[in-house]
Design an enzyme around this catalytic site. Structure first.
Site, mmCIF file in Angstrom:
data_model
loop_
_atom_site.group_PDB
_atom_site.id
_atom_site.type_symbol
_atom_site.label_atom_id
_atom_site.label_comp_id
_atom_site.label_asym_id
_atom_site.label_seq_id
_atom_site.Cartn_x
_atom_site.Cartn_y
_atom_site.Cartn_z
ATOM 1 N N HIS A 1 0.714 -1.385 -0.117
ATOM 2 C CA HIS A 1 0.067 -0.127 0.250
ATOM 3 C C HIS A 1 0.998 1.336 0.044
ATOM 4 C CE1 HIS A 1 -3.887 -2.125 1.706
ATOM 5 N NE2 HIS A 1 -3.472 -2.599 0.577
ATOM 6 N N GLU B 1 0.900 3.860 1.985
ATOM 7 C CA GLU B 1 1.346 4.511 3.342
ATOM 8 C C GLU B 1 2.726 3.541 3.673
ATOM 9 O OE1 GLU B 1 -3.211 4.471 3.886
ATOM 10 O OE2 GLU B 1 -1.772 3.550 2.563
ATOM 11 N N CYS C 1 -6.403 2.153 5.564
ATOM 12 C CA CYS C 1 -7.032 0.720 5.829
ATOM 13 C C CYS C 1 -7.009 0.647 7.600
ATOM 14 C CB CYS C 1 -6.772 -0.230 5.076
ATOM 15 S SG CYS C 1 -5.078 -0.832 5.066
ATOM 16 N N ALA D 1 -17.963 5.307 -38.981
ATOM 17 C CA ALA D 1 -17.526 4.592 -40.202
ATOM 18 C C ALA D 1 -18.246 4.893 -41.493
ATOM 19 C CB ALA D 1 -17.621 3.066 -39.861
ATOM 20 N N SER E 1 -13.466 2.636 -41.305
ATOM 21 C CA SER E 1 -13.317 3.774 -40.230
ATOM 22 C C SER E 1 -11.952 4.035 -39.793
ATOM 23 C CB SER E 1 -13.923 2.930 -38.832
ATOM 24 O OG SER E 1 -13.411 1.674 -38.632
ATOM 25 N N THR F 1 -17.652 -4.412 -33.137
ATOM 26 C CA THR F 1 -16.499 -3.944 -33.307
ATOM 27 C C THR F 1 -15.462 -4.933 -33.612
ATOM 28 O OG1 THR F 1 -17.330 -1.684 -32.329
ATOM 29 C CG2 THR F 1 -14.890 -2.348 -32.221
ATOM 30 N N GLU G 1 -15.016 1.357 -25.672
ATOM 31 C CA GLU G 1 -14.729 2.004 -26.908
ATOM 32 C C GLU G 1 -15.709 1.536 -28.066
ATOM 33 O OE1 GLU G 1 -10.794 2.410 -28.254
ATOM 34 O OE2 GLU G 1 -9.778 1.415 -26.324
ATOM 35 N N LEU H 1 -23.652 -1.185 -28.360
ATOM 36 C CA LEU H 1 -23.160 -1.245 -26.828
ATOM 37 C C LEU H 1 -23.318 0.205 -26.254
ATOM 38 C CD1 LEU H 1 -21.996 -2.735 -24.447
ATOM 39 C CD2 LEU H 1 -19.663 -2.664 -25.335
#
Length: 366
Positions: free
Chosen positions: A52, A54, A77, A164, A170, A198, A296, A301
């Site tokens: 971590h 720290e 934590c 595209a 594209s 894609t 992307e 989607l």
């Protein structure tokens, strides 16, 4: 809150950002130790989530940590996991003050780290650069509170919003400067995600290239039927760089077996309106440990995530060319009848990037 407190906290936050994309399912935290106006230790969460921040900073500071102020970008934590609590490490090192912007939403911590420090007589100050800390840890908080990762939707399009031509051509709408920026963005996310269309049309590798990264993000493809090319770039590299395929409840068994043989991880998802349910999709990814996902596209989607209010950040790259109405739109049909129902975002940044324009937006409350 002094100007020096803000300055050192800004440094701690910037150090934490170095681990984004490398620490999941843990948060990426930064820590700066300051004694008598001098930085004596710095650290950030290491790849895989440990050590971590720290403990890294304390190791660098050594005895100079005694009496120092610790600037930590998230509550230390308080629970025993694979390592002892960071709050206890700060107490043992003898720091006199801890400044941290925000409480950890993990139920194993949730204020207990601050309480442990105060009980030991250490002064604790919170709220410094709170807004930036909330942005940096948004994915970790979302995973804890809603069971899903932070989702960034990136779209590179023509001036008129096409990704595209009508024939599917594209590459490339935007220039090399924008594409390099996208690789840097991928590197700060746990996973890069695209739809099956894609993946079939572009045969992408979805990797970070030419930046010397320590590790690659997970490649996620959303494909109800697993009808993806078995000789494409993703298939050829699945044993070396993780590929996760999110599919419907009844994929083709032969294709499922083939992809598993290639090294891919298969994640079954529920259906909604005969397509992958976007809410179940992101919750499955959250359950798998992801905190930050860089989507992307494609257009279907993107539309499904937007329709379910699951996009937290929009990043657009707009190029100075026009394709016309016959081109493929960046976002598929949303079925909106009124503007009041449209997903809305607040503009956070805009700038020229090579010959293109970058614009970044954050989700607005409806």
């Amino acid at each position: 809150m002094s100007d020096s407190d803000k300055r050192y906290m800004a440094l701690a936050l910037s150090l934490g950002q170095r681990g984004q994309g490398l620490c999941w399912p843990n948060p990426s935290v930064g820590c700066v130790l300051v004694r008598d106006g001098r930085i004596v230790g710095r650290g950030w969460t290491q790849p895989g989530g440990r050590p971590h921040a720290e403990t890294e900073a304390l190791k660098q500071a050594g005895d100079a940590a005694r009496g120092a102020t610790a600037y930590v970008s998230l509550e230390p934590c308080a629970h025993h996991g694979k390592t002892p609590p960071c709050a206890q490490a700060l107490i043992a090192a003898g720091v006199s003050r801890v400044i941290s912007p925000i409480e950890d939403s993990d139920p194993r911590v949730a204020g207990q780290g601050f309480a442990m420090l105060r009980d030991a007589g250490i002064e604790v100050t919170t709220g410094v650069l709170l807004d930036q800390a909330e942005r940096d840890h948004a994915g970790f908080f979302l995973k804890n509170e809603q069971g899903r990762p932070f989702v960034t939707l990136k779209l590179a399009s023509s001036f008129d919003g096409r990704i595209a031509t009508s024939s599917g051509h594209s590459q490339w709408i935007t220039g090399p400067t924008a594409r390099r920026a996208v690789h840097a963005m991928r590197a700060r996310h746990d996973a890069v995600m695209v739809g099956a269309g894609t993946a079939r049309a572009d045969d992408p590798s979805l990797t970070v290239r030419d930046l010397g990264v320590q590790a690659q993000p997970v490649r996620v493809v959303v494909s109800r039927h697993l009808d993806l090319p078995l000789l494409g770039q993703l298939a050829r590299t699945a044993k070396d760089i993780p590929v996760w395929l999110c599919h419907g409840p009844s994929p083709d068994p032969e294709r499922a077996k083939a992809w598993e043989g290639l090294g891919a991880r298969l994640i079954p998802c529920a259906l909604h309106d005969h397509q992958i349910d976007p809410l179940d999709l992101v919750q499955q990814l959250g359950q798998a440990g992801l905190t930050r996902v860089f989507c992307e596209g494609g257009s279907a989607l993107a539309a499904s995530l937007l329709a379910q209010d699951l996009v937290d950040e929009l990043i657009g790259f707009s190029a100075g060319l026009t394709i016309g109405a016959e081109g493929l739109p960046a976002i598929g049909a949303l079925g909106l009848e009124t503007l009041e129902a449209a997903p809305r975002f607040s503009l956070m940044e805009t700038r020229a990037i090579g010959p293109d324009i970058l614009h970044r937006w954050e989700r607005s409350l409806r």
